[in-house]
Write a protein that holds these residues in place. Sequence first.
Motif, PDB file in Angstrom:
ATOM      1  N   LYS A  83       1.220  -1.140  -0.383  1.00 51.35           N
ATOM      2  CA  LYS A  83      -0.166  -0.211  -0.138  1.00 51.35           C
ATOM      3  C   LYS A  83       0.988   0.577  -0.222  1.00 51.35           C
ATOM      4  N   ILE A  85       1.576   5.043  -0.073  1.00 49.00           N
ATOM      5  CA  ILE A  85       0.735   6.698   0.834  1.00 49.00           C
ATOM      6  C   ILE A  85       2.063   7.707   0.328  1.00 49.00           C
ATOM      7  N   TYR A  86       0.841   8.318  -0.829  1.00 43.30           N
ATOM      8  CA  TYR A  86       1.595   9.731  -1.453  1.00 43.30           C
ATOM      9  C   TYR A  86       0.585  11.016  -1.092  1.00 43.30           C
ATOM     10  N   LYS A  87       1.248  11.685  -0.643  1.00 41.70           N
ATOM     11  CA  LYS A  87       0.105  13.450  -0.463  1.00 41.70           C
ATOM     12  C   LYS A  87      -0.698  12.948   0.553  1.00 41.70           C
ATOM     13  N   ASP A  88      -0.654  12.186   1.943  1.00 39.95           N
ATOM     14  CA  ASP A  88      -1.490  11.247   2.639  1.00 39.95           C
ATOM     15  C   ASP A  88      -2.814  10.922   2.260  1.00 39.95           C
ATOM     16  N   LYS A  89      -2.396  10.223   0.761  1.00 34.99           N
ATOM     17  CA  LYS A  89      -3.620   9.779   0.691  1.00 34.99           C
ATOM     18  C   LYS A  89      -3.163   8.364  -0.527  1.00 34.99           C
ATOM     19  N   GLU A  90      -3.920   7.088   0.101  1.00 37.90           N
ATOM     20  CA  GLU A  90      -3.475   5.408  -0.684  1.00 37.90           C
ATOM     21  C   GLU A  90      -3.874   5.503  -2.248  1.00 37.90           C
ATOM     22  N   ARG A  91      -3.015   4.991  -3.250  1.00 39.38           N
ATOM     23  CA  ARG A  91      -3.207   5.267  -3.879  1.00 39.38           C
ATOM     24  C   ARG A  91      -3.354   3.892  -5.300  1.00 39.38           C
ATOM     25  N   THR A  95      -2.852   4.187 -10.827  1.00 40.25           N
ATOM     26  CA  THR A  95      -3.023   5.227 -11.047  1.00 40.25           C
ATOM     27  C   THR A  95      -1.372   6.251 -11.829  1.00 40.25           C
TER      28      THR A  95
END
Length: 311
Positions: A83, A85-91, A95
């Motif tokens: 998993k 996480i990039y900029k506090d979001k799961e990608r 994508t």
Amino acid sequence: MMRMRELTSVKEKNNELEVRPGGMLVQKRDPDEALNRIPPPTIRVRVKYGSIYQEMIINSTATFGELKKMLSGPTGLHHEDQKIIYKDKERASKTFLDVVGVKDRSKMVLLDDPVSREKRYVEARRNAKIAKAAKAVSDIGLEVDRLAGQVSALELVISKGGKVADETMSNLIELLMNQLLKLDEIKVDGPYGDVNQQKKLQVEKVQKFVETLDVLKIKNTKRNRVNNGVTTAPNRHQSGRSVEKFAPIAAASQQREVSSKNTSRGVVVTTQWETFDSLPTIIQAPPSTSTSTSITGETKQHNFNWDLLLK
């Protein structure tokens, strides 16, 4: 003038279009396009996993799924269990990096996903079960095909008038029924059409062969009965002749036995009947005497004077 312009525009369009091998009409490709194409730039991203940073060089137009596959080697995690996480979001894995703004020296966090790992284990066990069931159905299919050859051979023999032992046919039916039981023990849950379809086809094939053997067994039994009746017919004919030949002798001996029995009783039975007159002759009785002879002449009966007893 307008006609010339239309023809010119059509020619330009025809020059811009081409037909692919599949028959699709698409825009014409430039043969020098691949040489003149500028490759996309590569970027360097830093991914933190636990307390360790992994620096990966990747194409800027790649996806997060491709990045996960590259991280599987150094981290030891399966790409489906990761998993990012990039900029506090799961990608999501599909994508693209450049779409969400990933640039050179961007930082990300890699986490282990236990839920995804559990799903993958369940799916792996299910796939292993399906593969085992498919192999079992395939093995049973090979055995059924081998027994089908024996069924065809028996059918050929019986069709040509030959005889087959009932025990042979019973053993073959038993072997087919065992394969049917093995198919019934194979359980595949879920919408796995391929395995279930193969299982259904094998069950129908075994049932068809068993029904064929039942019909052949009935024909074979009837033929054996007919053959046995034909072979024993002359014996019965000869025995009938012997009975007719010795019937007068047996009747004569039986008549002698009956006559001897009746003679011992004082009565003689014969089949020769005497004829009598229509009216019998009346014979007057002789005068009474003191003694008289009985009809048979064997015993004498005394005639007493009953007047003396009254005195």
